[in-house]
Each structure stands twice: as C-alpha cells, then as structure tokens.
Design a protein around this motif. Structure first.
Motif, PDB file in Angstrom:
ATOM      1  N   SER A 168     -27.887 -11.121 -29.260  1.00  0.00           N
ATOM      2  CA  SER A 168     -29.060 -10.314 -28.937  1.00  0.00           C
ATOM      3  C   SER A 168     -28.685  -9.193 -27.975  1.00  0.00           C
ATOM      4  N   ARG A 169     -29.469  -8.112 -28.023  1.00  0.00           N
ATOM      5  CA  ARG A 169     -29.304  -7.033 -27.047  1.00  0.00           C
ATOM      6  C   ARG A 169     -30.392  -7.076 -25.975  1.00  0.00           C
ATOM      7  N   ASP A 170     -31.355  -7.961 -26.154  1.00  0.00           N
ATOM      8  CA  ASP A 170     -32.434  -8.077 -25.178  1.00  0.00           C
ATOM      9  C   ASP A 170     -31.906  -8.754 -23.914  1.00  0.00           C
ATOM     10  N   LEU A 171     -32.257  -8.184 -22.771  1.00  0.00           N
ATOM     11  CA  LEU A 171     -31.776  -8.725 -21.513  1.00  0.00           C
ATOM     12  C   LEU A 171     -32.686  -9.842 -21.007  1.00  0.00           C
ATOM     13  N   LEU A 172     -32.069 -10.829 -20.399  1.00  0.00           N
ATOM     14  CA  LEU A 172     -32.790 -11.983 -19.859  1.00  0.00           C
ATOM     15  C   LEU A 172     -33.217 -11.693 -18.421  1.00  0.00           C
ATOM     16  N   ARG A 173     -34.459 -11.989 -18.115  1.00  0.00           N
ATOM     17  CA  ARG A 173     -34.946 -11.860 -16.741  1.00  0.00           C
ATOM     18  C   ARG A 173     -34.729 -13.185 -16.030  1.00  0.00           C
ATOM     19  N   PHE A 174     -34.058 -13.139 -14.888  1.00  0.00           N
ATOM     20  CA  PHE A 174     -33.768 -14.384 -14.161  1.00  0.00           C
ATOM     21  C   PHE A 174     -33.805 -14.121 -12.662  1.00  0.00           C
ATOM     22  N   THR A 175     -33.886 -15.215 -11.906  1.00  0.00           N
ATOM     23  CA  THR A 175     -33.882 -15.167 -10.442  1.00  0.00           C
ATOM     24  C   THR A 175     -32.725 -15.998  -9.939  1.00  0.00           C
ATOM     25  N   THR A 176     -31.928 -15.450  -9.062  1.00  0.00           N
ATOM     26  CA  THR A 176     -30.775 -16.193  -8.555  1.00  0.00           C
ATOM     27  C   THR A 176     -31.222 -17.269  -7.568  1.00  0.00           C
ATOM     28  N   VAL A 177     -30.424 -18.335  -7.492  1.00  0.00           N
ATOM     29  CA  VAL A 177     -30.625 -19.395  -6.501  1.00  0.00           C
ATOM     30  C   VAL A 177     -29.280 -19.676  -5.852  1.00  0.00           C
ATOM     31  N   GLU A 178     -29.328 -20.237  -4.670  1.00  0.00           N
ATOM     32  CA  GLU A 178     -28.082 -20.559  -3.971  1.00  0.00           C
ATOM     33  C   GLU A 178     -27.320 -21.612  -4.764  1.00  0.00           C
ATOM     34  N   VAL A 233     -32.307 -19.142 -12.333  1.00  0.00           N
ATOM     35  CA  VAL A 233     -33.354 -19.765 -13.137  1.00  0.00           C
ATOM     36  C   VAL A 233     -34.121 -18.684 -13.883  1.00  0.00           C
ATOM     37  N   THR A 234     -34.725 -19.074 -14.997  1.00  0.00           N
ATOM     38  CA  THR A 234     -35.767 -18.243 -15.592  1.00  0.00           C
ATOM     39  C   THR A 234     -37.091 -18.887 -15.207  1.00  0.00           C
ATOM     40  N   GLY A 235     -38.115 -18.048 -15.017  1.00  0.00           N
ATOM     41  CA  GLY A 235     -39.367 -18.560 -14.498  1.00  0.00           C
ATOM     42  C   GLY A 235     -39.307 -18.661 -12.982  1.00  0.00           C
ATOM     43  N   PRO A 236     -40.339 -19.204 -12.364  1.00  0.00           N
ATOM     44  CA  PRO A 236     -40.362 -19.312 -10.900  1.00  0.00           C
ATOM     45  C   PRO A 236     -39.374 -20.349 -10.381  1.00  0.00           C
ATOM     46  N   VAL A 237     -38.831 -20.101  -9.212  1.00  0.00           N
ATOM     47  CA  VAL A 237     -37.857 -21.021  -8.621  1.00  0.00           C
ATOM     48  C   VAL A 237     -38.485 -22.394  -8.398  1.00  0.00           C
ATOM     49  N   ARG A 238     -39.750 -22.440  -8.052  1.00  0.00           N
ATOM     50  CA  ARG A 238     -40.403 -23.716  -7.756  1.00  0.00           C
ATOM     51  C   ARG A 238     -40.788 -24.490  -9.010  1.00  0.00           C
ATOM     52  N   LEU A 239     -40.732 -23.842 -10.149  1.00  0.00           N
ATOM     53  CA  LEU A 239     -41.032 -24.531 -11.398  1.00  0.00           C
ATOM     54  C   LEU A 239     -40.231 -23.839 -12.521  1.00  0.00           C
ATOM     55  N   PRO A 240     -38.905 -23.980 -12.478  1.00  0.00           N
ATOM     56  CA  PRO A 240     -38.051 -23.204 -13.383  1.00  0.00           C
ATOM     57  C   PRO A 240     -38.205 -23.621 -14.849  1.00  0.00           C
ATOM     58  N   HIS A 241     -38.058 -22.648 -15.733  1.00  0.00           N
ATOM     59  CA  HIS A 241     -38.126 -22.927 -17.175  1.00  0.00           C
ATOM     60  C   HIS A 241     -36.769 -23.359 -17.709  1.00  0.00           C
ATOM     61  N   THR A 242     -35.725 -22.589 -17.367  1.00  0.00           N
ATOM     62  CA  THR A 242     -34.352 -22.914 -17.764  1.00  0.00           C
ATOM     63  C   THR A 242     -33.426 -22.588 -16.599  1.00  0.00           C
ATOM     64  N   LEU A 243     -32.182 -23.083 -16.691  1.00  0.00           N
ATOM     65  CA  LEU A 243     -31.177 -22.817 -15.672  1.00  0.00           C
ATOM     66  C   LEU A 243     -30.041 -21.994 -16.249  1.00  0.00           C
ATOM     67  N   LEU A 244     -29.434 -21.153 -15.416  1.00  0.00           N
ATOM     68  CA  LEU A 244     -28.163 -20.520 -15.710  1.00  0.00           C
ATOM     69  C   LEU A 244     -27.130 -21.227 -14.847  1.00  0.00           C
ATOM     70  N   LEU A 245     -26.107 -21.785 -15.500  1.00  0.00           N
ATOM     71  CA  LEU A 245     -25.132 -22.627 -14.814  1.00  0.00           C
ATOM     72  C   LEU A 245     -23.820 -21.883 -14.623  1.00  0.00           C
ATOM     73  N   GLY A 246     -23.146 -22.171 -13.518  1.00  0.00           N
ATOM     74  CA  GLY A 246     -21.902 -21.487 -13.221  1.00  0.00           C
ATOM     75  C   GLY A 246     -20.828 -22.417 -12.707  1.00  0.00           C
ATOM     76  N   ARG A 247     -19.589 -21.927 -12.750  1.00  0.00           N
ATOM     77  CA  ARG A 247     -18.437 -22.599 -12.165  1.00  0.00           C
ATOM     78  C   ARG A 247     -17.579 -21.568 -11.457  1.00  0.00           C
ATOM     79  N   HIS A 248     -16.858 -22.007 -10.441  1.00  0.00           N
ATOM     80  CA  HIS A 248     -15.997 -21.104  -9.683  1.00  0.00           C
ATOM     81  C   HIS A 248     -14.617 -21.000 -10.311  1.00  0.00           C
ATOM     82  N   THR A 249     -14.061 -19.802 -10.267  1.00  0.00           N
ATOM     83  CA  THR A 249     -12.660 -19.612 -10.627  1.00  0.00           C
ATOM     84  C   THR A 249     -11.812 -20.137  -9.471  1.00  0.00           C
TER      85      THR A 249
END
Length: 325
Positions: free
Chosen positions: A267-277, A205-221
C-alpha cells in the motif's frame, strides 16, 4: 483456485475425497501458459511477470507443446526461500533482471496442471490433474528451473513440513481434496500457516495510547537503534485495557518520530500512529514470512511480558530466536 485460512490441519471429510497435503511456499503465485508458442507468466492479480523471470520463460519455450501450469515462483538463496529476491525483479531493467537471473535464479514449483495438448483439465478431479502433472514432468524429463511440488496423504508428513521446513521458507501447508475440481477464484482449498512465538518491544500504537487498536513492535540493533519489526492484528478488549495501563506516550526524542509507515504491505497509504516509550516487552505469534528481521504479515499478541527487560529481547534480525522462560 484459492485457499481459505484455517488454524489447524483439517480432519478427513473436510474436503471432497481423501485429503492431500502440499507445502505452502513463500513465493509469487503464478500461472504459466504456453499457447501457440507464446509464453506468459501471470500473477494471481493478472500482472504479467514474463519479463521478470526470463529463465522460467525460456524453460517453458523449450516444451514445444501447449500447457497451462499453476505454481509458485521462488528464489532460493542463502539457505532459504528469499521473498525479497522476488521483489527485486519487479520494475527493473532487462539488464538488471538478466543479471539477477544468473546470480539468484528463480524456479517454478508446479502444483497443478490445467491444460495440456488441447485438453482442458479444470473439471477433472485433483487426483487426475496430479497424475497428469507427474506425467508431464516425466515426459519432458524436467529439471531446474522446473520443480514438482511434493504432495502427500500422510498427515505426519504435513506436520513435518510445518515444523521443520519453516526454517527454509515454507510457510505452512495447503490442503486439497482428491475429488475436487479446479474452481478459479474460489477459496475451495485450505491453508494452515506455521506459527511461532517470540518477543519484541511495543514502540507505537494505532488509536489512543490508553486504549490502543494495534501495536507497532520493534527490536534494537547491536548499535542500539530501534527498528520496526512487525505490526499486530487488532487487540482484544482485555489486551487493550492491560496495555493502556502500562504504556507511556513517547517523547519528541523517540526514534520513530517522523517515521513513515504504510498501512499494509503493497500500500501507499500512510499509517497514523502514536509513539510510546519502548520499555514494555510483548510476546507475539506470527507466521514464517520474515524478511531480514521484519514480519511481512500482521502478528498476534499472545501476552505481555513485564517480567522481561528490554535488554532480554532478541536483537533486530534474529527472527524467531526467543528469550528463555
């Protein structure tokens, strides 16, 4: 001239004159000019692309007349338009570009004619420019790498482009008014993107886990590696609250710990995010710009799917393949 995004196909009266529909291609918007025997391909931002697509430039040289054509450079390979094949042309040596021009040739899909044989057509209505474009193709008997963009006043045809052509890389439909002049820089046309839904796992997530701003989504190989597939648009307040109750902060063993993600495409700017299970399944909606399993543009969360297990999510690379139910 640019297009403004809308959610649905517009109705009569939305633009000056009869509505004309054209497919929206997944390529590089390009202005091709031949002036005093000098050929130039220019991107929407002013970047010179002439050396990147020599096969298109050579075809323009053979015209032997001054023209300015607006269109989209595309590469069709593997049964669909391939945006990454266009990216492979940028910043490469001339030898590499020449090889790619042979193995993955580019085409220019022309949809507007702005100048021909000393006559500026910018202030002419679209219907006259379109007629001039068709005459230009007929006069020169143009074939590949030239391609004339389809255009139709039939709404059913536009709906078919959106529903059936997305599999080959058509992103949606551009809508133009038959009486419109060409206004450089103005978003006077309309664009409607084809959108479909599927599922992925919330991995960060970006932002706090308890009130996230956006999600980063994934899938397994198939081997079990979690790969990033998309970033969402900002979440609605209700979605933030629901996710905050369901997400668990990731541990140091999370596969995305230390991963570098840019803030947005190009963009070359890096995104700050926090991982979640990665245990929560999210159904999302996105456009058809999917490159090797990754959505190029931000996607929109439709709903959470706590009824689905992580194993129910399509594998990485499956695109819009969805789970049942």
């Amino acid at each position: 001239m640019l297009a403004r995004a809308v959610d649905h196909l517009p109705v009569a009266g939305a633009l000056p004159g009869q509505l004309v529909f054209e497919p929206k291609w997944d390529g590089y918007r390009t202005l091709l000019s031949v002036l005093d025997e000098r050929v130039r391909l220019c991107s929407r931002t002013g970047t010179d692309l002439t050396g990147c697509f020599p096969e298109v430039a050579r075809a323009a040289t053979d015209l032997n007349e001054d023209v300015v054509v607006d269109g989209e450079v595309v590469v069709y390979t593997g049964g669909r338009l391939e945006f990454t094949a266009l990216q492979h042309r940028l910043g490469r040596s001339s030898a590499t570009v020449s090889r790619l021009a042979r193995t993955e040739p580019a085409h220019l899909i022309a949809f507007d004619l702005l100048h021909r044989a000393g006559t500026c057509l910018v202030r002419r209505p679209y219907r006259e420019r379109r007629r001039a474009l068709e005459e230009f193709f007929a006069d020169h008997h143009l074939v590949a790498p030239w391609s004339l963009c389809p255009a139709s006043t039939d709404r059913r045809q536009a709906e078919e482009w959106m529903s059936h052509w997305s599999a080959v890389g058509v992103e949606g439909v551009v809508v133009k008014g038959a009486d419109q002049q060409y206004e450089p820089g103005r978003r006077g046309w309309l664009k409607v993107r084809s959108r479909r839904s599927t599922e992925a796992l919330a991995g960060a997530v970006t932002g706090p886990v308890r009130l996230p701003h956006t999600l980063l989504l994934g899938r397994h190989t198939p081997e079990g590696r979690l790969c990033l597939v998309a970033r969402t648009t900002p979440l609605a307040a209700a979605q933030q609250a629901d996710l905050g109750r369901l997400l668990t902060p990731g541990t140091a063993a999370h596969p995305w710990e230390g991963m570098r993600v840019t803030a947005h495409w190009g963009s070359r700017d890096l995104l700050r995010f926090t991982t979640v299970e990665p245990g929560l399944v999210v159904e999302f909606e996105g456009d058809t710009a999917v490159d090797h399993g990754r959505w190029r543009h931000p996607v929109r969360v439709r709903r959470l799917r706590p009824d689905l297990a992580p194993g129910d999510v399509p594998r990485f690379g499956a695109g819009y393949e969805t789970t049942p139910g």
